[in-house]
Every structure is written in structure tokens, then in C-alpha cells.
Motif scaffolding. Structure first.
Motif, PDB file in Angstrom:
ATOM      1  N   PHE A   1      13.415  -1.906 -19.730  1.00 25.12           N
ATOM      2  CA  PHE A   1      12.451  -2.293 -18.576  1.00 25.12           C
ATOM      3  C   PHE A   1      11.192  -1.865 -19.135  1.00 25.12           C
ATOM      4  O   PHE A   1      10.071  -2.164 -18.410  1.00 25.12           O
ATOM      5  CB  PHE A   1      12.504  -1.424 -17.191  1.00 25.12           C
ATOM      6  CG  PHE A   1      13.998  -1.694 -16.515  1.00 25.12           C
ATOM      7  CD1 PHE A   1      13.916  -2.969 -15.939  1.00 25.12           C
ATOM      8  CD2 PHE A   1      15.103  -1.053 -16.921  1.00 25.12           C
ATOM      9  CE1 PHE A   1      15.266  -3.440 -15.404  1.00 25.12           C
ATOM     10  CE2 PHE A   1      16.362  -1.403 -16.206  1.00 25.12           C
ATOM     11  CZ  PHE A   1      16.426  -2.841 -15.359  1.00 25.12           C
ATOM     12  N   LEU A   2      10.926  -1.276 -20.403  1.00 24.13           N
ATOM     13  CA  LEU A   2       9.800  -0.813 -20.978  1.00 24.13           C
ATOM     14  C   LEU A   2       8.960  -2.378 -21.333  1.00 24.13           C
ATOM     15  O   LEU A   2       9.493  -3.549 -21.639  1.00 24.13           O
ATOM     16  CB  LEU A   2       9.891  -0.059 -22.122  1.00 24.13           C
ATOM     17  CG  LEU A   2      10.481   1.161 -21.826  1.00 24.13           C
ATOM     18  CD1 LEU A   2      10.392   2.045 -23.017  1.00 24.13           C
ATOM     19  CD2 LEU A   2       9.560   2.115 -20.694  1.00 24.13           C
ATOM     20  N   ALA A   3       7.717  -2.267 -21.411  1.00 19.40           N
ATOM     21  CA  ALA A   3       6.724  -3.328 -21.623  1.00 19.40           C
ATOM     22  C   ALA A   3       7.455  -3.952 -22.843  1.00 19.40           C
ATOM     23  O   ALA A   3       7.788  -3.557 -23.951  1.00 19.40           O
ATOM     24  CB  ALA A   3       5.293  -2.917 -21.902  1.00 19.40           C
ATOM     25  N   GLY A   4       7.283  -5.453 -22.882  1.00 19.38           N
ATOM     26  CA  GLY A   4       7.630  -6.233 -23.813  1.00 19.38           C
ATOM     27  C   GLY A   4       9.365  -6.658 -23.696  1.00 19.38           C
ATOM     28  O   GLY A   4       9.565  -7.599 -24.760  1.00 19.38           O
ATOM     29  N   ASN A   5      10.152  -6.195 -23.095  1.00 21.07           N
ATOM     30  CA  ASN A   5      11.511  -6.414 -23.199  1.00 21.07           C
ATOM     31  C   ASN A   5      11.868  -7.173 -22.260  1.00 21.07           C
ATOM     32  O   ASN A   5      13.016  -7.853 -22.233  1.00 21.07           O
ATOM     33  CB  ASN A   5      12.225  -5.113 -22.801  1.00 21.07           C
ATOM     34  CG  ASN A   5      12.193  -3.982 -23.974  1.00 21.07           C
ATOM     35  OD1 ASN A   5      11.976  -4.596 -25.171  1.00 21.07           O
ATOM     36  ND2 ASN A   5      12.243  -2.866 -23.796  1.00 21.07           N
ATOM     37  N   ALA A   6      11.132  -7.928 -21.127  1.00 19.21           N
ATOM     38  CA  ALA A   6      11.512  -8.956 -20.524  1.00 19.21           C
ATOM     39  C   ALA A   6      11.685 -10.294 -21.187  1.00 19.21           C
ATOM     40  O   ALA A   6      10.816 -10.503 -21.953  1.00 19.21           O
ATOM     41  CB  ALA A   6      10.612  -9.190 -19.091  1.00 19.21           C
TER      42      ALA A   6
END
Length: 143
Positions: free
Chosen positions: A9-14
Motif C-alpha cells: 500500500f506504499l506510494a507507487g505500488n498501486a
């Protein structure tokens, strides 16, 4: 209980937001007679919040503002405008062609059959994740 991995769920993982082709009207066809799909994409949460704020109407009582309410039909139409990549109802060419500065009016004139307009609103709501109680939303948008 197993440890949960929050790193997903950390930034850049979606996954990136993807555009989707949607058939809204069967009346618009290319030179080969094939129906031309609309291209739509979801809006960012922040943009939806700003749109919602811009679609608030004052609630008046005895000439005084006592609150605000969401103009849902305008909100849904503006969400559909912002979610529609093609055709671009905001383009100068489209606005001039339909003799209005309001992209919502352009969309209403392009999608002049009620079912087309409703299908477009439905697609925008679905693409933006508001399809859980869609029938209620459509009924509300029609009123």
C-alpha cells in the motif's frame, strides 16, 4: 495471526489507472459503420471532492441560508464530463458546434436520447466506484 505486509500500500505500488472504452450511443459510427466508443477514466479522489464542493447549492429558509445540499444531477453530469476522455465535451470545437459554453449542455445535446445520457452517467459512476447502489443514483439524477 500472520504479519500483514503493508508495503503493498506504499506510494507507487498501486496499479496505474486505465482508460476504458464504453459504448454509450449506437448512433455515432465511423466511416465503416462501426459504433464509436467513448473513452473514460476514473477521477482522483481529490478532484471528486472539489467537484462536489462546486456543485453545492444553498438551502434557504425565510430568505436566509440555512445550509447546503448537493445538486446531484449536476454533480453526476460534471463527474461524467471529467471522466470522459473522448469525446472531449469541454473542447472549443464541441462547444462551438453545439452553441454553448457549458460542457454538460454539449453532452446533453450529443446524447439527446434519455437512455444514452443515462448510460453515460452510469458508466461514469461505475468507473469511479459509485456503482453499489447505482439504480438509486440514476433515479436521483433523473429527478
Amino acid at each position: 495471526m500472520a504479519e500483514r505486509d503493508i508495503s503493498f500500500f506504499l506510494a507507487g505500488n498501486a496499479k496505474p489507472v486505465e482508460e476504458e472504452e464504453v459504448i454509450v450511443s449506437k448512433r455515432y459510427v465511423d466511416k465503416d459503420g462501426k459504433v464509436i466508443p467513448f473513452i473514460m477514466k476514473p477521477m482522483k479522489t481529490e478532484d471528486i471532492e472539489e467537484l462536489e464542493k462546486s456543485c453545492m447549492k444553498p438551502v434557504m429558509k425565510n430568505g436566509k441560508k440555512v445550509g447546503e445540499r448537493l445538486d446531484t444531477s449536476r454533480f453526476y453530469a460534471r463527474m461524467a464530463i471529467e471522466s470522459t476522455v473522448f469525446p472531449d465535451f469541454k473542447s472549443e470545437e464541441m462547444r462551438k458546434s453545439y452553441k454553448t459554453e457549458d460542457p454538460v449542455e454539449v453532452a446533453k445535446r450529443v446524447l439527446s436520447i434519455g437512455g444514452e445520457y443515462s448510460a453515460w452517467i452510469e458508466a461514469a459512476l461505475r468507473i469511479n466506484g459509485f456503482d453499489d447502489s447505482f439504480d438509486e443514483l440514476v433515479d436521483e439524477a433523473k429527478n
